[in-house]
Design a protein around this motif. Structure first.
Motif, PDB file in Angstrom:
ATOM      1  N   SER A 244       0.849  -1.200   0.000  1.00  0.00           N
ATOM      2  CA  SER A 244       0.000   0.000   0.000  1.00  0.00           C
ATOM      3  C   SER A 244       0.885   1.251   0.000  1.00  0.00           C
ATOM      4  N   ILE A 245       2.168   1.078   0.370  1.00  0.00           N
ATOM      5  CA  ILE A 245       3.078   2.250   0.388  1.00  0.00           C
ATOM      6  C   ILE A 245       4.225   2.126  -0.610  1.00  0.00           C
ATOM      7  N   ILE A 246       4.184   1.055  -1.424  1.00  0.00           N
ATOM      8  CA  ILE A 246       5.254   0.870  -2.417  1.00  0.00           C
ATOM      9  C   ILE A 246       4.664   0.922  -3.824  1.00  0.00           C
ATOM     10  N   GLY A 247       5.325   1.646  -4.692  1.00  0.00           N
ATOM     11  CA  GLY A 247       4.954   1.633  -6.110  1.00  0.00           C
ATOM     12  C   GLY A 247       6.141   1.120  -6.891  1.00  0.00           C
ATOM     13  N   PHE A 248       5.894   0.175  -7.779  1.00  0.00           N
ATOM     14  CA  PHE A 248       7.007  -0.424  -8.518  1.00  0.00           C
ATOM     15  C   PHE A 248       6.782  -0.309 -10.021  1.00  0.00           C
ATOM     16  N   CYS A 249       7.780   0.200 -10.705  1.00  0.00           N
ATOM     17  CA  CYS A 249       7.723   0.290 -12.173  1.00  0.00           C
ATOM     18  C   CYS A 249       8.738  -0.702 -12.731  1.00  0.00           C
ATOM     19  N   PRO A 250       8.261  -1.807 -13.349  1.00  0.00           N
ATOM     20  CA  PRO A 250       9.221  -2.806 -13.833  1.00  0.00           C
ATOM     21  C   PRO A 250       9.968  -2.339 -15.072  1.00  0.00           C
TER      22      PRO A 250
END
Lengths: 270, 308
Positions: B75-81
């Motif tokens: 909920s507090i991490i955003g990941f761009c692969p």
């Protein structure tokens, strides 16, 4: 702030529901669904040809419900639901891994088991709808002259329920295979047309190691006629036991799939 | 400052291939650049700190919690692969909406967040097109949009500028820098030094699975600036041009091509050489066809730094 919802069943169910709605929407539009929807219309075409032949050849002595029952066993039970469950079930996990879209799902605040259960439910729904549309159309075409007979509808409902149970159970098994093995389709084909088609004809208790045994146990046994060989050596289990076993197999394989998906490491390859 | 991400002796192998070896570090709020040549272990490191893969040895903690199978953290991490993969049949809007649904926002909040994220990456006009029809740059921006749509505190971006045109690159750099003052932790990887340099001064250099250096970019720059650079100049009179700077102490070697129309200069002070060149061209009326730097890539710099 980190949202902590540990132990809340409603949070888990809501996660499953969200995954379900996404993949029901996506599944409806997928090319694969369109292709298999066409395949599920094959028995409708067969039913139409039979009916057409009956009407125009004047040899309409074979009852529509008899042909329908055989169609259910020959085409649906032994072939179509296996193929549909195989391709949709294995893709629950494998299409995310092979399509490398897994990252988008596993970096969200939802349990991994909710991904499996949500996708499984969405794909099972799609497959059941595909099967039901074909079965209903086949039924109406083949029983065009007897649509007023109430007893026929009881047979229809029973057959649809048995096939739906088959889809639920097979899709759970193939979901597990898809999360577990790389060459899941190949293994699934061997299981479907090897194991399931052979073991069901073994005498005694051995046939109880196949899923189709419990499905056939829920269907009336055509002891005579052209396709009676398909019920050869069937030693049916009682209805209650058959239903219990189908749900037990479903629960076991879904649990295994959820466990594997949660703890197995999937390395997305270049 | 309390570290947001901590790793201790983090190691990862893919069979016999080393992905990451013995990485111990602490990442505090702000922008941190992970820099390294292709195959250095940047993506492995980012996947480990986002719990997508398991370390063979070592631990990862995000805000003091284990990260693997701790879905609450997302909920507090955003990941761009880094990889360019999508649900191709979806539209950009459907893609963002679907992923936001998994964050349990209300329907109205999902829509407003999706709209905002697409506005930030300037994809609003194309939001109803299927992803399959997007250009490489649009796909890259969509990946960034899904990483920021839920307004995460920690944003992990794996090569977010790859495939973007200069304008798109500048916009994403501007976006990343705008997050700096908001107390967020942003980790950006790249194999292009100027890209990282444009975003942050704090960098971690990864090479062959190991942390080679970390700290202020000026320290790394100093290391890199002592690296002898090779510059190739294709011009109308290569020999005359060479005679004009051969006496400079920062010119180490000069080679001529067999056709005599170009020369390779090895220098330990690229900036000084580049500042001298324009006046030499003008004063001596030399026509220049091409100036290139054959070893101006991170791999060459790393090879130099590790003493190959």
């Amino acid at each position: 702030m980190i949202q902590k919802n540990t132990g809340k069943l409603s949070f888990f169910l809501s996660s499953v529901k969200n995954v379900y709605s996404i993949f029901l929407f996506m599944g409806r539009r997928a090319k694969k669904t369109k292709i298999f929807f066409l395949l599920s219309f094959l028995p409708v075409v067969i039913a139409f040809i039979i009916k057409f032949n009956q009407i125009f050849s004047g040899r309409g002595n074979v009852r529509g419900i008899y042909i329908f029952s055989n169609l259910i066993i020959v085409f649906y039970l032994q072939f179509l639901i296996l193929i549909l469950a195989l391709f949709f079930g294995t893709s629950v996990g494998s299409e995310e891994i092979e399509g490398q879209t897994l990252t988008y799902l596993t970096t969200r605040p939802i349990p991994k088991s909710a991904i499996i259960l949500g996708k499984y439910s969405a794909y099972t729904t799609l497959v059941i709808i595909m099967m039901a549309v074909g079965v209903l159309l086949s039924f109406f075409i083949l029983n065009l002259n007897n649509l007023g007979r109430f007893s026929l509808y009881k047979i229809l409902v029973r057959d649809v329920v048995v096939l739906a149970l088959g889809i639920i159970c097979y899709t759970a098994f193939f979901t597990f295979i898809g999360t577990f093995l790389k060459k899941s389709i190949l293994v699934g084909l061997v299981f479907s047309f090897g194991w399931e088609n052979v073991i069901q004809y073994f005498p005694g208790s051995t046939q109880r190691f196949s899923i189709v045994h419990y499905l056939k146990s829920l269907l009336p046994v055509p002891r005579t006629g052209r396709f009676s060989f398909l019920m050869f050596r069937l030693e049916p289990s009682p209805d209650g036991l058959a239903i219990f076993m189908l749900f037990l197999i479903t629960a076991i394989f879904l649990s295994l799939a959820c466990f594997l998906f949660s703890y197995k490491e999937y390395i997305l390859e270049d | 400052m309390k570290p947001i991400i901590e790793t201790k002796s983090l190691s990862k192998w893919y069979g016999n291939v080393l992905g990451l070896s013995d990485v111990t570090l602490q990442i505090e709020p702000g922008i941190v650049g992970i820099l390294g040549p292709n195959g250095a272990g940047k993506s492995t490191f980012l996947k480990l700190i986002t719990g997508q893969i398991k370390p063979n040895i070592g631990i990862v903690r995000v805000k003091g919690q284990k990260v693997r199978n701790n879905y609450h953290l997302f909920s507090i991490i955003g990941f761009c692969p880094e990889r360019d993969f999508f649900y191709e049949e979806m539209t950009g809007w459907q893609f963002i909406i679907s992923l936001l649904k998994l964050h349990h926002f209300s329907p109205s909040e999902i829509e407003s967040r999706a709209q905002k994220a697409l506005e930030i990456v300037e994809l609003v006009e194309d939001k109803d097109r299927v992803i399959r029809s997007y250009s490489r740059g649009m796909r890259q921006r969509l990946k960034v949009a899904q990483a920021i749509a839920h307004d995460p505190e920690i944003i992990v971006l794996d090569e977010p500028l790859s495939g973007l045109d200069p304008l798109g690159r500048r916009k994403i750099i501007h976006l990343i820098k705008s997050y700096k003052g908001e107390g967020r932790t942003i980790i950006v990887s790249s194999h292009v030094l100027p890209e990282i340099e444009a975003m942050t001064k704090r960098i971690i250099l990864i090479h062959q699975g190991k942390i080679f250096a970390q700290g202020d970019i000026h320290y790394i720059r100093d290391l890199i600036d002592t690296h002898p650079h090779i510059i190739s100049i294709k011009c109308s009179d290569a020999r005359m041009l060479a005679s004009k700077f051969i006496h400079q102490d920062y010119v180490l070697k000069v080679h001529f091509s067999s056709s005599n129309d170009s020369l390779l200069i090895e220098t330990n002070n690229r900036d000084k050489l580049f500042s001298l060149l324009p006046s030499l061209f003008i004063e001596n009326k030399i026509e220049v066809d091409e100036i290139t730097s054959p070893d101006d890539n991170l791999q060459a710099v790393f090879d130099y730094l590790v003493g190959k």
